[in-house]
Design an enzyme around this catalytic site. Structure first.
Site, PDB file in Angstrom:
ATOM      1  N   LYS A  51      36.248 -31.936  19.505  1.00 19.34           N
ATOM      2  CA  LYS A  51      36.558 -30.207  18.330  1.00 19.34           C
ATOM      3  C   LYS A  51      36.456 -29.150  19.033  1.00 19.34           C
ATOM      4  O   LYS A  51      36.327 -28.916  20.289  1.00 19.34           O
ATOM      5  CB  LYS A  51      34.725 -30.490  17.916  1.00 19.34           C
ATOM      6  N   TYR A  91      36.235 -34.640   5.992  1.00 17.51           N
ATOM      7  CA  TYR A  91      35.032 -34.259   5.982  1.00 17.51           C
ATOM      8  C   TYR A  91      34.593 -34.661   4.705  1.00 17.51           C
ATOM      9  O   TYR A  91      33.565 -34.398   4.254  1.00 17.51           O
ATOM     10  CB  TYR A  91      34.133 -33.563   6.811  1.00 17.51           C
ATOM     11  N   PHE A  99      26.118 -28.023   4.503  1.00 12.70           N
ATOM     12  CA  PHE A  99      26.858 -27.374   5.809  1.00 12.70           C
ATOM     13  C   PHE A  99      28.780 -28.000   5.350  1.00 12.70           C
ATOM     14  O   PHE A  99      29.328 -27.287   6.603  1.00 12.70           O
ATOM     15  CB  PHE A  99      26.587 -28.308   6.168  1.00 12.70           C
ATOM     16  N   ARG A 127      29.776 -43.912  19.387  1.00 11.30           N
ATOM     17  CA  ARG A 127      28.264 -43.537  18.882  1.00 11.30           C
ATOM     18  C   ARG A 127      27.208 -43.070  19.515  1.00 11.30           C
ATOM     19  O   ARG A 127      26.505 -42.452  20.078  1.00 11.30           O
ATOM     20  CB  ARG A 127      27.879 -43.928  17.696  1.00 11.30           C
ATOM     21  N   THR A 133      24.081 -36.807  16.560  1.00 10.54           N
ATOM     22  CA  THR A 133      24.773 -36.001  15.548  1.00 10.54           C
ATOM     23  C   THR A 133      23.502 -33.822  16.414  1.00 10.54           C
ATOM     24  O   THR A 133      24.839 -33.515  16.544  1.00 10.54           O
ATOM     25  CB  THR A 133      24.539 -35.399  14.386  1.00 10.54           C
ATOM     26  N   ARG A 144      27.191 -34.972  23.531  1.00  9.45           N
ATOM     27  CA  ARG A 144      26.685 -34.308  22.554  1.00  9.45           C
ATOM     28  C   ARG A 144      25.367 -33.483  23.031  1.00  9.45           C
ATOM     29  O   ARG A 144      25.045 -31.875  23.102  1.00  9.45           O
ATOM     30  CB  ARG A 144      26.143 -34.590  21.384  1.00  9.45           C
ATOM     31  N   ASN A 154      29.366 -29.276  17.518  1.00  9.94           N
ATOM     32  CA  ASN A 154      28.541 -30.968  18.126  1.00  9.94           C
ATOM     33  C   ASN A 154      29.315 -31.626  19.679  1.00  9.94           C
ATOM     34  O   ASN A 154      29.055 -32.796  19.814  1.00  9.94           O
ATOM     35  CB  ASN A 154      27.574 -31.289  17.737  1.00  9.94           C
ATOM     36  N   HIS A 157      33.289 -35.673  18.260  1.00 10.04           N
ATOM     37  CA  HIS A 157      33.495 -36.798  16.921  1.00 10.04           C
ATOM     38  C   HIS A 157      33.605 -38.254  16.742  1.00 10.04           C
ATOM     39  O   HIS A 157      34.502 -38.555  18.537  1.00 10.04           O
ATOM     40  CB  HIS A 157      34.489 -36.897  15.510  1.00 10.04           C
ATOM     41  N   GLU A 168      40.569 -42.878   9.654  1.00  9.48           N
ATOM     42  CA  GLU A 168      40.238 -41.404  10.565  1.00  9.48           C
ATOM     43  C   GLU A 168      41.377 -42.148  10.948  1.00  9.48           C
ATOM     44  O   GLU A 168      42.397 -40.431  11.447  1.00  9.48           O
ATOM     45  CB  GLU A 168      39.451 -41.819  11.602  1.00  9.48           C
TER      46      GLU A 168
HETATM   47  N1  UDP Z   1      26.906 -31.359  10.580  1.00  5.59           N
HETATM   48  C1  UDP Z   1      26.678 -30.076  10.099  1.00  5.59           C
HETATM   49  N2  UDP Z   1      24.835 -29.830   9.551  1.00  5.59           N
HETATM   50  C2  UDP Z   1      23.926 -31.215   9.191  1.00  5.59           C
HETATM   51  C3  UDP Z   1      24.307 -32.341  10.090  1.00  5.59           C
HETATM   52  C4  UDP Z   1      25.904 -32.312  10.576  1.00  5.59           C
HETATM   53  O1  UDP Z   1      26.654 -28.907  10.034  1.00  5.59           O
HETATM   54  O2  UDP Z   1      23.524 -31.051   8.853  1.00  5.59           O
HETATM   55  C5  UDP Z   1      28.360 -31.333  10.667  1.00  5.59           C
HETATM   56  C6  UDP Z   1      28.291 -31.969  12.248  1.00  5.59           C
HETATM   57  O3  UDP Z   1      29.534 -31.408  13.122  1.00  5.59           O
HETATM   58  C7  UDP Z   1      28.433 -33.784  12.565  1.00  5.59           C
HETATM   59  C8  UDP Z   1      29.240 -33.527  10.882  1.00  5.59           C
HETATM   60  O4  UDP Z   1      28.623 -32.692  10.279  1.00  5.59           O
HETATM   61  O5  UDP Z   1      28.981 -34.129  13.555  1.00  5.59           O
HETATM   62  C9  UDP Z   1      29.583 -34.409  10.120  1.00  5.59           C
HETATM   63  O6  UDP Z   1      28.015 -34.967   9.740  1.00  5.59           O
HETATM   64  P1  UDP Z   1      27.312 -36.360  10.250  1.00  5.59           P
HETATM   65  O7  UDP Z   1      25.956 -36.636   8.990  1.00  5.59           O
HETATM   66  O8  UDP Z   1      28.672 -37.534   9.648  1.00  5.59           O
HETATM   67  O9  UDP Z   1      27.335 -36.870  11.857  1.00  5.59           O
HETATM   68  P2  UDP Z   1      28.212 -37.533  12.612  1.00  5.59           P
HETATM   69  O10 UDP Z   1      29.024 -38.509  11.803  1.00  5.59           O
HETATM   70  O11 UDP Z   1      29.378 -36.629  13.424  1.00  5.59           O
HETATM   71  O12 UDP Z   1      27.341 -37.466  14.060  1.00  5.59           O
HETATM   72 MG    MG Z   2      29.248 -39.676  10.864  1.00  2.85          MG
END
Ligand code: UDP
Ligand code: MG
Length: 181
Positions: A51, A91, A99, A127, A133, A144, A154, A157, A168
């Site tokens: 990112k 997204y 957010f 993952r 996250t 992360r 973070n 991705h 994707e």
């Molecule tokens: N994110 C955020 N605030 C939150 C949760 C997620 O800013 O409370 C952002 C963060 O960059 C995250 C992305 O949104 O990676 C996508 O969220 P997701 O829940 O899909 O998490 P991920 O799959 O990336 O772990």
């Molecule tokens: Mg996600």
């Protein structure tokens, strides 16, 4: 407009499934005696991204190095920059979350490095390697935890399922279709 974008993603995604199955699953292996034979490898793939915060922080090289050390094959890689509109499409599942604006502005704030990765159990493995996250809750030595700045910025991705990896993957690498078929 929204419907046609979704339709395009679905069509490209379906085509990508066919080409990736052909390229990732069916490979030539040398057989004893010299002649090659086709064998099936049920390798999974996932879409990974460095990112904007991690690119800005100079962590791209370390992340790619770790990616290979952990046994992922880099099938495709490119550095690009998302427009705000593209970040909103990528997204879209989070469009009603509080957010969403901060996330999409951040994701379009600078270059990203995207990689299509292949490995057994690639989605879950990636993952696990990137961690939770929120970097403060991510396990020690996860990407992360090492490179993330906060709950939005973070560092990395990873697709959350094989179906997401298909959508994707086609979002970032539509050219795979023309080069591989
Ligand atoms: N994110 C955020 N605030 C939150 C949760 C997620 O800013 O409370 C952002 C963060 O960059 C995250 C992305 O949104 O990676 C996508 O969220 P997701 O829940 O899909 O998490 P991920 O799959 O990336 O772990
Ligand atoms: Mg996600």
């Amino acid at each position: 407009m929204a419907i046609s974008t979704r339709f395009l993603v679905a069509v490209v995604g379906a085509a990508l499934v066919v080409t990736l199955l052909a390229t990732l699953l069916l490979r030539e292996e040398g057989a004893a005696g010299g002649s090659a034979k086709k064998v099936w490898h049920a390798k999974e793939f996932t879409l990974a991204m460095v990112k904007p915060d991690a690119v800005r922080g100079g962590h791209t090289g370390a992340i790619i190095d770790r990616t290979e050390t952990e046994g992922f094959e880099i099938v495709a890689l490119k550095k690009t920059r998302l427009t705000l509109a593209q970040a909103k499409v990528f997204y879209a599942e989070h469009k009603d979350r509080p957010f969403f604006t901060a996330l999409t502005e951040f994701m379009s704030s600078g270059p990203v490095v995207v990689m299509l990765l292949s490995k057994d159990d690639a989605v879950a493995s990636w993952r696990a390697l990137i961690g939770a996250t929120n970097p403060t809750r991510a396990a020690e030595q996860t990407m992360r935890r090492l490179y993330g700045l906060d709950g939005t910025q973070n560092a990395v991705h990873g697709s959350d399922a094989v179906a997401s990896a298909i959508v994707e993957g086609s979002f970032f690498f539509p050219e795979l279709l023309s080069s591989l078929v």
